[in-house]
Design a protein around this motif. Structure first.
Motif, PDB file in Angstrom:
ATOM      1  N   ALA A  20       3.795  57.653  52.910  1.00 32.33           N
ATOM      2  CA  ALA A  20       2.640  58.498  52.589  1.00 32.33           C
ATOM      3  C   ALA A  20       2.688  58.795  51.014  1.00 32.33           C
ATOM      4  O   ALA A  20       1.612  58.423  50.449  1.00 32.33           O
ATOM      5  CB  ALA A  20       2.631  59.654  53.409  1.00 32.33           C
ATOM      6  N   ILE A  71      -1.142  63.968  52.936  1.00 31.45           N
ATOM      7  CA  ILE A  71      -0.734  65.232  53.991  1.00 31.45           C
ATOM      8  C   ILE A  71       0.477  64.370  54.810  1.00 31.45           C
ATOM      9  O   ILE A  71       0.228  63.243  55.415  1.00 31.45           O
ATOM     10  CB  ILE A  71      -1.909  65.825  54.839  1.00 31.45           C
ATOM     11  CG1 ILE A  71      -2.490  65.000  55.596  1.00 31.45           C
ATOM     12  CG2 ILE A  71      -2.784  66.804  53.869  1.00 31.45           C
ATOM     13  CD1 ILE A  71      -3.680  65.461  56.636  1.00 31.45           C
ATOM     14  N   TYR A  72       1.414  65.180  55.187  1.00 32.83           N
ATOM     15  CA  TYR A  72       2.690  64.906  56.030  1.00 32.83           C
ATOM     16  C   TYR A  72       3.081  66.251  56.623  1.00 32.83           C
ATOM     17  O   TYR A  72       3.263  67.283  55.940  1.00 32.83           O
ATOM     18  CB  TYR A  72       3.364  63.821  55.191  1.00 32.83           C
ATOM     19  CG  TYR A  72       3.982  64.575  53.839  1.00 32.83           C
ATOM     20  CD1 TYR A  72       5.012  65.496  53.756  1.00 32.83           C
ATOM     21  CD2 TYR A  72       3.407  63.866  52.837  1.00 32.83           C
ATOM     22  CE1 TYR A  72       5.305  65.820  52.397  1.00 32.83           C
ATOM     23  CE2 TYR A  72       3.710  64.175  51.671  1.00 32.83           C
ATOM     24  CZ  TYR A  72       4.467  65.378  51.460  1.00 32.83           C
ATOM     25  OH  TYR A  72       4.847  65.662  50.166  1.00 32.83           O
ATOM     26  N   GLN A 103      -1.737  71.936  51.472  1.00 32.10           N
ATOM     27  CA  GLN A 103      -2.330  70.860  51.961  1.00 32.10           C
ATOM     28  C   GLN A 103      -3.838  71.309  52.399  1.00 32.10           C
ATOM     29  O   GLN A 103      -4.779  70.312  51.935  1.00 32.10           O
ATOM     30  CB  GLN A 103      -1.777  70.161  53.191  1.00 32.10           C
ATOM     31  CG  GLN A 103      -0.162  69.796  52.893  1.00 32.10           C
ATOM     32  CD  GLN A 103       0.378  68.849  54.140  1.00 32.10           C
ATOM     33  OE1 GLN A 103      -0.179  69.121  55.151  1.00 32.10           O
ATOM     34  NE2 GLN A 103       1.316  68.173  53.883  1.00 32.10           N
ATOM     35  N   LEU A 129      -7.917  59.907  52.233  1.00 29.71           N
ATOM     36  CA  LEU A 129      -6.904  60.723  52.533  1.00 29.71           C
ATOM     37  C   LEU A 129      -5.652  59.812  53.069  1.00 29.71           C
ATOM     38  O   LEU A 129      -5.945  59.011  54.087  1.00 29.71           O
ATOM     39  CB  LEU A 129      -7.347  61.505  53.947  1.00 29.71           C
ATOM     40  CG  LEU A 129      -6.131  62.179  54.690  1.00 29.71           C
ATOM     41  CD1 LEU A 129      -5.767  63.638  53.622  1.00 29.71           C
ATOM     42  CD2 LEU A 129      -6.790  63.203  55.740  1.00 29.71           C
ATOM     43  N   ALA A 176      -2.249  60.135  55.393  1.00 26.46           N
ATOM     44  CA  ALA A 176      -1.682  61.057  56.343  1.00 26.46           C
ATOM     45  C   ALA A 176      -0.738  60.518  57.327  1.00 26.46           C
ATOM     46  O   ALA A 176      -0.796  59.330  57.551  1.00 26.46           O
ATOM     47  CB  ALA A 176      -2.925  61.711  56.801  1.00 26.46           C
ATOM     48  N   ARG A 209       0.720  65.190  61.404  1.00 19.99           N
ATOM     49  CA  ARG A 209       0.360  66.244  60.456  1.00 19.99           C
ATOM     50  C   ARG A 209      -1.214  66.251  60.487  1.00 19.99           C
ATOM     51  O   ARG A 209      -1.939  67.426  60.308  1.00 19.99           O
ATOM     52  CB  ARG A 209       0.995  66.334  59.256  1.00 19.99           C
ATOM     53  CG  ARG A 209       0.471  67.465  58.167  1.00 19.99           C
ATOM     54  CD  ARG A 209       0.687  68.752  58.424  1.00 19.99           C
ATOM     55  NE  ARG A 209       1.646  69.530  58.907  1.00 19.99           N
ATOM     56  CZ  ARG A 209       2.350  70.209  58.067  1.00 19.99           C
ATOM     57  NH1 ARG A 209       2.159  70.313  57.025  1.00 19.99           N
ATOM     58  NH2 ARG A 209       3.618  70.412  58.516  1.00 19.99           N
ATOM     59  N   LEU A 210      -1.823  65.337  60.608  1.00 22.02           N
ATOM     60  CA  LEU A 210      -3.329  65.144  60.566  1.00 22.02           C
ATOM     61  C   LEU A 210      -3.761  65.880  61.763  1.00 22.02           C
ATOM     62  O   LEU A 210      -4.797  66.540  61.552  1.00 22.02           O
ATOM     63  CB  LEU A 210      -3.910  63.579  60.550  1.00 22.02           C
ATOM     64  CG  LEU A 210      -5.125  63.422  60.624  1.00 22.02           C
ATOM     65  CD1 LEU A 210      -6.084  63.939  59.455  1.00 22.02           C
ATOM     66  CD2 LEU A 210      -5.427  61.803  60.417  1.00 22.02           C
ATOM     67  N   HIS A 238      -3.982  69.439  61.158  1.00 22.80           N
ATOM     68  CA  HIS A 238      -4.992  69.835  60.280  1.00 22.80           C
ATOM     69  C   HIS A 238      -6.429  70.006  61.185  1.00 22.80           C
ATOM     70  O   HIS A 238      -7.347  70.826  61.205  1.00 22.80           O
ATOM     71  CB  HIS A 238      -5.339  68.926  59.076  1.00 22.80           C
ATOM     72  CG  HIS A 238      -4.490  69.295  57.905  1.00 22.80           C
ATOM     73  ND1 HIS A 238      -4.600  70.031  57.132  1.00 22.80           N
ATOM     74  CD2 HIS A 238      -3.227  68.695  57.686  1.00 22.80           C
ATOM     75  CE1 HIS A 238      -3.595  70.127  56.364  1.00 22.80           C
ATOM     76  NE2 HIS A 238      -2.728  69.360  56.685  1.00 22.80           N
TER      77      HIS A 238
END
Ligand code: AMP
Length: 253
Positions: A90, A111-112, A120, A131, A133, A137-138, A141
């Motif tokens: 990432a 994002i991770y 983030q 993005l 990712a 983690r996605l 979110h």
């Protein structure tokens, strides 16, 4: 073939030239025009082939129309989503996005998992077009509603085989359900197992298949060592090396 012949913009060509690249790699030569044409792509390529630039450059080219210096987050919805299996990849892919997009007014973030979500959230809130990712983690979110994917036009799955191996399939399915139907899909994988083909048939629409071999590829587990030696003493050296390293299996070519 030159980068100038691939349909990229002046700002992208300038960034490429800053990197010192003189010629596109085979995957770049084949994938860039097809992606610029809006087609879906199934790319068979390993790390080291230049695959990251092969999808990042045309993605940036297609998003250039959205370049904007507006401060309003509403003017910066996510247009491209790049899913990758690991935090390391990432970060690496995001570095490429920043490097090749440095002359464009497009925003990106990465994002991770494994780190606090707060920083983030702030990065995403300010509005970003691109993005990068990891799937888990996605989803965090998305569950917290800190970002939306309703304006995504390009979905990229990088190292799809590793994502399957790591068990991300259910997460990816959930994420895809939140994307608009009308979008371009690009999938890259080093291997083509039955599972990968099944995933490709579910996600990609009439994909163009592009496969390249890694040039002069050597397994990462192999170390090369050179011993300069007089021809007459080659055999002696070989026996010495086998004894010294207590080698059990040796292939002599
Ligand atoms: P990748 O396969 O995407 O991991 O890229 C492997 C490496 O090749 C990266 O360090 C890139 O910076 C580099 N690279 C990508 N495209 C080119 C190119 N056209 N010429 C020279 N190096 C490149």
């Amino acid at each position: 073939m030159l980068f100038e012949q691939l349909g990229l913009s002046a700002d992208l060509l300038r960034a490429i030239s800053d990197q010192g690249y003189t010629q596109p790699t085979p995957i770049q030569e084949q994938a860039i025009p097809v992606i610029l044409d809006g087609k879906d792509v199934m790319g068979g390529a390993q790390t080291g082939t230049g695959k990251t630039a092969s999808f990042t450059l045309p993605m940036l080219r297609r998003l250039e129309i959205y370049a904007s210096t507006s401060m309003s987050p509403a003017k910066h919805p996510i247009r491209a989503l790049i899913l990758v299996p690991t935090r390391e990849l990432a970060v690496q892919v995001h570095e490429s996005v920043k490097t090749y997009g440095k002359y464009l007014a497009l925003r990106s973030t990465v994002i991770y998992g494994g780190v606090s979500i707060d920083a983030q959230v702030n990065a995403v809130r300010s509005g970003i077009e691109i993005l990068v990712a990891t799937p888990g983690r996605l989803l965090d979110h998305l569950q917290q509603k800190t970002l939306g994917l309703s304006k995504v036009e390009i979905l990229i799955l990088d190292e799809a085989d590793r994502m399957l191996d790591m068990g991300f399939m259910p997460d990816i399915k959930q994420i895809i359900q939140l994307l608009p139907e009308q979008r371009q899909n690009l999938m890259f994988s080093a291997t083509f197992s039955e599972e990968i083909k099944k995933l490709a048939s579910k996600i990609l629409r009439k994909p163009v298949l592009i496969e390249v071999a890694k040039q002069n590829s050597v397994s990462e587990l192999i170390t090369h060592v050179v011993h300069p030696v007089n021809v007459a003493r080659k055999q002696e050296l070989l026996i010495f090396l086998i004894k010294q390293k207590k080698l059990k299996q040796v292939l002599v070519l």
